[in-house]
Design a protein around this motif. Structure first.
Motif, PDB file in Angstrom:
ATOM      1  N   TRP A 112      14.725  37.421   9.818  1.00 33.64           N
ATOM      2  CA  TRP A 112      15.351  38.680   9.445  1.00 33.64           C
ATOM      3  C   TRP A 112      16.823  38.685   9.876  1.00 33.64           C
ATOM      4  O   TRP A 112      17.236  37.920  10.725  1.00 33.64           O
ATOM      5  CB  TRP A 112      14.609  39.884  10.029  1.00 33.64           C
ATOM      6  CG  TRP A 112      14.437  39.903  11.508  1.00 33.64           C
ATOM      7  CD1 TRP A 112      15.183  40.571  12.420  1.00 33.64           C
ATOM      8  CD2 TRP A 112      13.421  39.223  12.265  1.00 33.64           C
ATOM      9  NE1 TRP A 112      14.727  40.353  13.695  1.00 33.64           N
ATOM     10  CE2 TRP A 112      13.645  39.540  13.634  1.00 33.64           C
ATOM     11  CE3 TRP A 112      12.352  38.383  11.933  1.00 33.64           C
ATOM     12  CZ2 TRP A 112      12.834  39.044  14.659  1.00 33.64           C
ATOM     13  CZ3 TRP A 112      11.554  37.882  12.951  1.00 33.64           C
ATOM     14  CH2 TRP A 112      11.786  38.210  14.282  1.00 33.64           C
ATOM     15  N   PHE A 113      17.583  39.585   9.225  1.00 33.60           N
ATOM     16  CA  PHE A 113      19.027  39.691   9.443  1.00 33.60           C
ATOM     17  C   PHE A 113      19.704  38.346   9.165  1.00 33.60           C
ATOM     18  O   PHE A 113      20.346  37.755  10.028  1.00 33.60           O
ATOM     19  CB  PHE A 113      19.359  40.186  10.839  1.00 33.60           C
ATOM     20  CG  PHE A 113      18.731  41.493  11.217  1.00 33.60           C
ATOM     21  CD1 PHE A 113      18.220  42.341  10.253  1.00 33.60           C
ATOM     22  CD2 PHE A 113      18.626  41.877  12.545  1.00 33.60           C
ATOM     23  CE1 PHE A 113      17.635  43.558  10.599  1.00 33.60           C
ATOM     24  CE2 PHE A 113      18.051  43.086  12.906  1.00 33.60           C
ATOM     25  CZ  PHE A 113      17.550  43.920  11.922  1.00 33.60           C
ATOM     26  N   VAL A 114      19.530  37.863   7.940  1.00 29.89           N
ATOM     27  CA  VAL A 114      20.089  36.586   7.513  1.00 29.89           C
ATOM     28  C   VAL A 114      21.206  36.865   6.509  1.00 29.89           C
ATOM     29  O   VAL A 114      20.969  37.493   5.469  1.00 29.89           O
ATOM     30  CB  VAL A 114      19.010  35.689   6.870  1.00 29.89           C
ATOM     31  CG1 VAL A 114      19.612  34.375   6.409  1.00 29.89           C
ATOM     32  CG2 VAL A 114      17.853  35.448   7.839  1.00 29.89           C
ATOM     33  N   GLY A 115      22.423  36.433   6.792  1.00 28.06           N
ATOM     34  CA  GLY A 115      23.549  36.691   5.902  1.00 28.06           C
ATOM     35  C   GLY A 115      24.435  35.478   5.738  1.00 28.06           C
ATOM     36  O   GLY A 115      24.308  34.485   6.459  1.00 28.06           O
ATOM     37  N   GLY A 116      25.374  35.555   4.800  1.00 28.08           N
ATOM     38  CA  GLY A 116      26.302  34.460   4.583  1.00 28.08           C
ATOM     39  C   GLY A 116      27.386  34.411   5.634  1.00 28.08           C
ATOM     40  O   GLY A 116      27.550  33.428   6.344  1.00 28.08           O
ATOM     41  N   LEU A 117      28.144  35.498   5.768  1.00 22.29           N
ATOM     42  CA  LEU A 117      29.227  35.569   6.753  1.00 22.29           C
ATOM     43  C   LEU A 117      28.709  36.025   8.108  1.00 22.29           C
ATOM     44  O   LEU A 117      29.029  35.442   9.141  1.00 22.29           O
ATOM     45  CB  LEU A 117      30.319  36.523   6.266  1.00 22.29           C
ATOM     46  CG  LEU A 117      31.601  36.506   7.108  1.00 22.29           C
ATOM     47  CD1 LEU A 117      32.533  35.403   6.627  1.00 22.29           C
ATOM     48  CD2 LEU A 117      32.314  37.856   7.069  1.00 22.29           C
TER      49      LEU A 117
END
Length: 244
Positions: free
Chosen positions: A187-192
């Motif tokens: 969870w809480f996976v993003g690019g930047l």
């Protein structure tokens, strides 16, 4: 873990409660009566500059960048990148690891590139994965471009991205490209940024994100934006969240 320098670089210096028999044992409490010495202060001679905002440490090589992640006594200092860096085959430690031990300094990329950055591994239950694992409220990262990043984590991991696992400070004029692969139930996976509770301005992400099954809060730019703000920014790239 028996190397005295590991502890001198991470806040144990000149503490009379601890001694270490360098190379032969782990740190022991002084009252235990084991052989050893108090951990001395270390000399940081890896960079030009003095780490202040006026005369920041100058990062000229990938090895110098890597060393920052090994020494939390540096995480309240100021840095400037003076060259494009190729980080191929260099395994990095996070700069800032968790609340209370985050990055509180300033990092100015001066619009230089960090290429071929590799962060993380397939080990499960990792938290705060990124070049900057955890940016504190006093921390800032600006004018930094990360190209062709490779980010990875095993299942049941959280707050994962290329630039910052969690941001509570200021990120400005930054960009990332590359690939992020996570295991299941992350969870809480993003690019930047994985989780943003700070400020992100004038930045972009062009990451290919493959999150494992049963993962939640997946985003091309930021996985989860709680009390943070995002301005004049954009995301491109492919995002796959798996089932659920």
């Amino acid at each position: 873990m028996m190397d005295i320098e590991t502890y001198s670089l991470n806040g144990w210096s000149e503490n009379p409660n601890w001694i270490i028999d360098n190379g032969n044992d782990y740190p022991r409490l002084a009252w235990e009566g084991t052989p050893g010495e108090i951990i001395p202060e270390t000399t940081i001679d890896w960079f030009s500059g003095d780490g202040t905002q006026e005369i920041p440490y100058q990062i000229e090589t990938a090895e110098q960048l890597r060393l920052i992640g090994t020494a939390n006594i540096l995480w309240d200092k100021s840095f400037v990148l003076t060259n494009d860096l190729d980080c191929n085959q260099v395994q990095f430690e996070r700069i800032g690891v968790c609340p209370g031990t985050g990055f509180k300094g300033s990092f100015n990329g001066d619009y230089h590139h960090i290429d071929n950055l590799t962060i993380g591994s397939e080990i499960p239950r990792q938290n705060y994965i990124g070049l900057f694992g955890y940016i504190d409220t006093d921390g800032s990262v600006s004018e930094l471009i990360i190209e062709n990043a490779q980010v990875q984590c095993g299942g049941n991991s959280a707050t994962i991205a290329a630039l910052a696992g969690e941001n509570n400070g200021i990120i400005q004029n930054c960009g990332v490209t590359g690939t992020l692969n996570s295991g299941p139930t992350c969870w809480f996976v993003g690019g930047l940024v994985g989780e943003n509770d700070g400020m992100v301005n004038s930045s972009y992400s062009n990451m290919t994100i493959n999150a494992g099954d049963e993962s939640i809060s997946i985003g091309g730019f930021v996985g989860f934006n709680d009390d943070g703000s995002i301005n004049n920014s954009y995301s491109l790239g492919y995002v796959h969240g798996g089932t659920a």
